[in-house]
Design an enzyme around this catalytic site. Sequence first.
Site, PDB file in Angstrom:
ATOM      1  N   PHE A 123       0.848  -1.195   0.000  1.00 42.15           N
ATOM      2  CA  PHE A 123       0.000   0.000   0.000  1.00 42.15           C
ATOM      3  C   PHE A 123       0.880   1.239   0.000  1.00 42.15           C
ATOM      4  O   PHE A 123       1.775   1.366   0.848  1.00 42.15           O
ATOM      5  CB  PHE A 123      -0.949   0.039   1.208  1.00 42.15           C
ATOM      6  CG  PHE A 123      -1.882   1.226   1.149  1.00 42.15           C
ATOM      7  CD1 PHE A 123      -3.023   1.197   0.357  1.00 42.15           C
ATOM      8  CD2 PHE A 123      -1.597   2.387   1.857  1.00 42.15           C
ATOM      9  CE1 PHE A 123      -3.869   2.295   0.270  1.00 42.15           C
ATOM     10  CE2 PHE A 123      -2.443   3.495   1.769  1.00 42.15           C
ATOM     11  CZ  PHE A 123      -3.572   3.451   0.978  1.00 42.15           C
ATOM     12  N   ASP A 210       9.150   2.652   1.969  1.00 40.23           N
ATOM     13  CA  ASP A 210       7.944   3.349   2.388  1.00 40.23           C
ATOM     14  C   ASP A 210       7.733   3.075   3.880  1.00 40.23           C
ATOM     15  O   ASP A 210       7.229   2.018   4.265  1.00 40.23           O
ATOM     16  CB  ASP A 210       6.738   2.881   1.562  1.00 40.23           C
ATOM     17  CG  ASP A 210       5.455   3.602   1.964  1.00 40.23           C
ATOM     18  OD1 ASP A 210       5.445   4.243   3.041  1.00 40.23           O
ATOM     19  OD2 ASP A 210       4.468   3.525   1.204  1.00 40.23           O
ATOM     20  N   LYS A 239       2.489   9.530   8.373  1.00 40.60           N
ATOM     21  CA  LYS A 239       1.567   9.239   9.484  1.00 40.60           C
ATOM     22  C   LYS A 239       1.963   9.780  10.873  1.00 40.60           C
ATOM     23  O   LYS A 239       1.429  10.777  11.310  1.00 40.60           O
ATOM     24  CB  LYS A 239       1.292   7.746   9.552  1.00 40.60           C
ATOM     25  CG  LYS A 239       0.387   7.267   8.402  1.00 40.60           C
ATOM     26  CD  LYS A 239      -0.154   5.879   8.622  1.00 40.60           C
ATOM     27  CE  LYS A 239      -1.272   5.540   7.649  1.00 40.60           C
ATOM     28  NZ  LYS A 239      -0.848   4.960   6.386  1.00 40.60           N
TER      29      LYS A 239
END
Length: 388
Positions: A123, A210, A239
């Site tokens: 993702f 990532d 995040k």
Amino acid sequence: MPTYARKDVTFVSGDGVWLISDKQEEYLDALAGIAVCGLGHAHPDVSNAIADQAATLTHTSNIYRIGLQEELGQKLCELSGMEKVFFGNSGAEANEAAIKLARLHGHYKNISEPAIIVMENSFHGRTMATLTATGNRKAHAGFEPLVPGFVRAAYNDVESVENILQNNTNISAILVEPIQGEGGIRLPESDYLPKLKSLCEKHEILLMLDEVQTGNGRTGKWFCFQHTTIHPDVLVTAKGLGNGMPIGACLAKGHAATLFAPGSHGSTFGGNALACRASLSTLNTIEKNKLLTNATDIGSYIVKELQKKLSENTLVKEVRGKGLMIGIEMKVPCSQLVDNCLDNKLLINVTAEKVIRLLPPLIFNKANADSMIEILTKCINELSTAHA
Ligand SMILES: *Cc1c(COP(=O)(O)O)cnc(C)c1O
């Protein structure tokens, strides 16, 4: 627009690991806004920093020097061992910067149509390029044509990457999560990243990690790659970086750090004073309160307790995790557990249909962990009884 299947609950305030609903009910938060609020909600250090900065200066422009952005860039480089940073406002935007670096690196190597190796079940975000990079056909559906220049390998499978590199001379980078988050808290073999790194060195391509979800202390290190001895060429995070203030960062090292020049990339909001102040406060507070150690200790406590308490449950396939990034893989789809836990005032998530995902704030203590484990095991056992 109806892009989210929302739960019918509204939170109006927060206090550490607790969220308070408009019905004045308290919920234990074991999700932290999906790995965002590492310091929990309304942490006084971050709240005060934001309030102070809002009353001083929120935004100028990247046309000018931004002291707090320079300070945050410096801090992130110290913590990660990277050299240069580009700031955006989200994980997807930070990945976009990485993808552009990979394209530049490819053209630098005289590859006319460079491609990036990405993984199954990965993702990377919802913009067109990061959506294409994402290894989930359901996320692609309806949005074709996708962006060219991505080749898919199996996750945790070095041979699958080697095969691609043998057959394609146009690869300029590998983009990979050190632990797959949305994909189901999948932890690769410990030598996976080092092996990818040596392949990247051999083929002179970029290793781009990532760490949008795994970064900022989540796994017990500042960044997950720091559990190994290797360094990526490009490191992406977001995040947990601003404890809820939108910010993303794409860091680079070595040749990758020299690829962008004035005019080659940009973002109006990216790295503004307010977001950078919040992030500096977040990182400093994580450091000051030794929360990496806490994430490691409480995380391994939770995994051990869950393994013990769920050992007899035949519907549970595996409990696994690193730091406070924890997954319980079930043998059956289990998304209803989210509602069952919600009824018991506990916030969790289910991803990849069968994996209960726990991403509690880094400030979680043993008592919080015990409450979470009690509700969770009760709900999982009820689900199993219903299945029997
Ligand atoms: C959440 C996530 C993203 C996307 O971040 P956004 O801020 O939603 O754009 C990208 N990569 C990983 C690994 C993520 O977990």
